[in-house]
Design an enzyme around this catalytic site. Structure first.
Site, short mmCIF file in Angstrom:
data_model
loop_
_atom_site.label_atom_id
_atom_site.label_comp_id
_atom_site.label_asym_id
_atom_site.label_seq_id
_atom_site.Cartn_x
_atom_site.Cartn_y
_atom_site.Cartn_z
N ARG A 27 0.81 -1.23 0.00
CA ARG A 27 0.00 0.00 0.00
C ARG A 27 0.84 1.27 0.00
O ARG A 27 0.43 2.30 0.54
CB ARG A 27 -0.98 0.04 1.20
CG ARG A 27 -2.07 -1.01 1.16
CD ARG A 27 -3.22 -0.56 0.27
NE ARG A 27 -4.17 -1.65 0.10
CZ ARG A 27 -5.28 -1.81 0.81
NH1 ARG A 27 -5.58 -0.93 1.74
NH2 ARG A 27 -6.07 -2.81 0.60
N ARG A 31 -3.45 6.42 1.11
CA ARG A 31 -4.04 7.63 1.70
C ARG A 31 -3.15 8.36 2.68
O ARG A 31 -3.43 9.50 3.03
CB ARG A 31 -5.37 7.27 2.38
CG ARG A 31 -6.47 6.98 1.37
CD ARG A 31 -7.62 6.23 2.02
NE ARG A 31 -7.19 4.89 2.37
CZ ARG A 31 -7.98 3.96 2.91
NH1 ARG A 31 -9.23 4.25 3.19
NH2 ARG A 31 -7.52 2.77 3.17
N ARG A 40 -6.45 11.02 -6.17
CA ARG A 40 -7.72 10.30 -6.03
C ARG A 40 -8.89 11.27 -6.17
O ARG A 40 -9.90 10.95 -6.80
CB ARG A 40 -7.80 9.56 -4.70
CG ARG A 40 -8.94 8.56 -4.71
CD ARG A 40 -9.12 7.85 -3.40
NE ARG A 40 -9.66 8.75 -2.38
CZ ARG A 40 -10.19 8.36 -1.25
NH1 ARG A 40 -10.23 7.07 -0.95
NH2 ARG A 40 -10.66 9.22 -0.38
N ASP A 77 -6.69 -3.11 -7.58
CA ASP A 77 -7.23 -3.78 -6.39
C ASP A 77 -7.50 -5.24 -6.71
O ASP A 77 -7.81 -5.58 -7.85
CB ASP A 77 -8.51 -3.10 -5.91
CG ASP A 77 -8.85 -3.53 -4.49
OD1 ASP A 77 -8.27 -2.97 -3.55
OD2 ASP A 77 -9.66 -4.47 -4.31
N TYR A 154 -14.85 -12.54 -0.55
CA TYR A 154 -15.57 -11.29 -0.79
C TYR A 154 -16.76 -11.52 -1.72
O TYR A 154 -17.82 -10.91 -1.56
CB TYR A 154 -14.63 -10.23 -1.40
CG TYR A 154 -13.64 -9.68 -0.40
CD1 TYR A 154 -13.95 -8.58 0.39
CD2 TYR A 154 -12.38 -10.25 -0.23
CE1 TYR A 154 -13.05 -8.07 1.32
CE2 TYR A 154 -11.47 -9.76 0.69
CZ TYR A 154 -11.82 -8.67 1.47
OH TYR A 154 -10.93 -8.18 2.39
#
Ligand code: CP3
Length: 345
Positions: A27, A31, A40, A77, A154
């Site tokens: 990552r 963020r 973003r 992703d 998921y």
């Protein structure tokens, strides 16, 4: 004759013990970086950023420019493949991914054919092509996919869950449907990673974030077997491309995972003791990890001490320095530089 790689990450993956291990971070485009948040916002939302090749390449490059990591990981992703197979996917702000669920044979049959995934995923391959031109010459480009079990968890639940309860329940109640979904994801992952390598990925990584909840024979059948099948076919098509496997929280099952799957490197989460892993995992080849991501928030002397301890524990064999899981949004960008200085100093 395969030529000897010059990039540090590729040298470690080829089995070389280096005096200074190569370093990158899960990552690393994320963020915690103000420049990521700005790009973003320009893209609109996270999925639009993933499918905008120019902006996805830009955020991939941001941590390389800022820190000079030895590797860049494609910005995308693990759940995009679900969308490529026809599932609905969206991200709820502050909550994470949401998907249309697959729990019945008819829902499974309604998925798109594996051969069609490239229609949706073409922008991801374009991101890689841009990066092969834009990256510094010493930086290795890493592609990735989720492992079938983690992605299935998921798709079955329609969201992230603490214990992957819905996926375990389907595995118990309708093993045929569950296994068929794993097989579809195994086939799709082969095509996805193969196309990433064709587009310029020099290494690929398989993220099995929820491998640790598979017990006993289930671990063999749904973590080891799909990884071994994916790696065998990728090795057949792309013999020179190293593969990193990340069976997160596999605990003692990290030992032997490289031999059982053919992976060139095992990524370790931070629950694994580095001295144990040096003795039981690094004996089979390269390892990656495994600093706790919390140190990127808390910093201080403990960050440096822990970083040095991990570097020292893995000094006797091939090692790629990394965190044990992704860096979190509350991390301090200055702590990342302190970690790199501690690795390289
Ligand atoms: O390492 C990298 O930076 C490469 C890109 C990457 C992302 N996700 C970007 C991302 C990779 C390799 C992933 C893997 C991923 N995605 C995993 C496996 C690894 C892991 O963390 O266990 C999983 C389970 C996912 C699914 C996913 N994506 C979740 C559960 C979430 C929401 C949680 C969160 O952190 O917000 C995401 C979103 C996501 N994927 C973000 C990023 C940078 C945050 C999106 C944002 O900008 O808001």
């Amino acid at each position: 004759m395969p030529h000897t790689p010059t990039k540090t990450l590729l040298r470690a993956l080829a089995g070389e013990s280096l005096p200074v291990p190569p370093v990158w971070m899960m990552r690393q485009a994320g963020r915690y970086l103000p420049e990521y948040r700005a790009t973003r916002a320009e893209a609109g939302d996270f999925l639009s950023l993933c499918y905008n090749s120019d902006l996805a390449a830009e955020v991939t490059l941001q941590p390389i420019r800022r820190y000079g990591f030895d590797a860049a990981i494609l910005f995308a992703d693990i759940l995009l493949i679900c969308q490529a197979l026809g599932a609905k996917l969206w991200f709820e702000t502050g909550e994470g991914p949401r998907l249309s669920t697959i729990t019945t044979p008819s829902e499974l049959a309604a998925l798109r054919p594996v051969a069609d995934i490239h229609e949706t995923l073409a922008p991801i391959y374009q991101t890689l092509r841009i990066l092969t031109r834009e990256l510094p010459r010493d930086t290795t480009l890493i592609g990735f996919a989720g492992a079938p079990w983690t992605v299935a968890s998921y798709m079955i639940a329609g969201k992230g869950t603490k214990d992957q309860g819905p996926a375990h329940a389907l595995k118990a109640s309708d093993r045929a449907t569950f296994s068929a979904l794993i097989d579809i994801l195994t086939a799709a992952t082969i095509e996805y990673l193969s196309a990433q390598i064709d587009a310029g990925a020099e290494v690929v990584k398989l993220f099995d974030s929820w491998a640790g909840t598979l017990q006993g024979a289930d671990f063999d059948e749904f973590a080891v077997r799909p990884a071994a099948a994916i790696i065998a076919e990728l090795k057949r098509r792309h013999p020179g491309t190293p593969i990193i496997a990340f069976p997160r929280e596999a605990k003692t099952r990290y030992a032997g995972f490289a031999r059982a799957t053919g992976a060139d490197c095992i990524a370790l989460d931070n629950s694994v003791d580095a001295a144990w892993a040096a003795a039981h995992v690094q004996v089979d080849g390269c390892v990656q990890g495994n600093l706790a991501p919390e140190h990127m928030v808390t910093g201080g002397a403990a960050l440096v001490t822990e970083t040095r301890r991990i570097v020292d524990a893995f000094r006797g064999g091939p090692h790629i320095f990394n965190l044990g899981h992704g860096i979190t949004p509350d991390a301090d960008p200055d702590n990342v530089q302190r970690m790199i200085d501690a690795v390289r100093g």
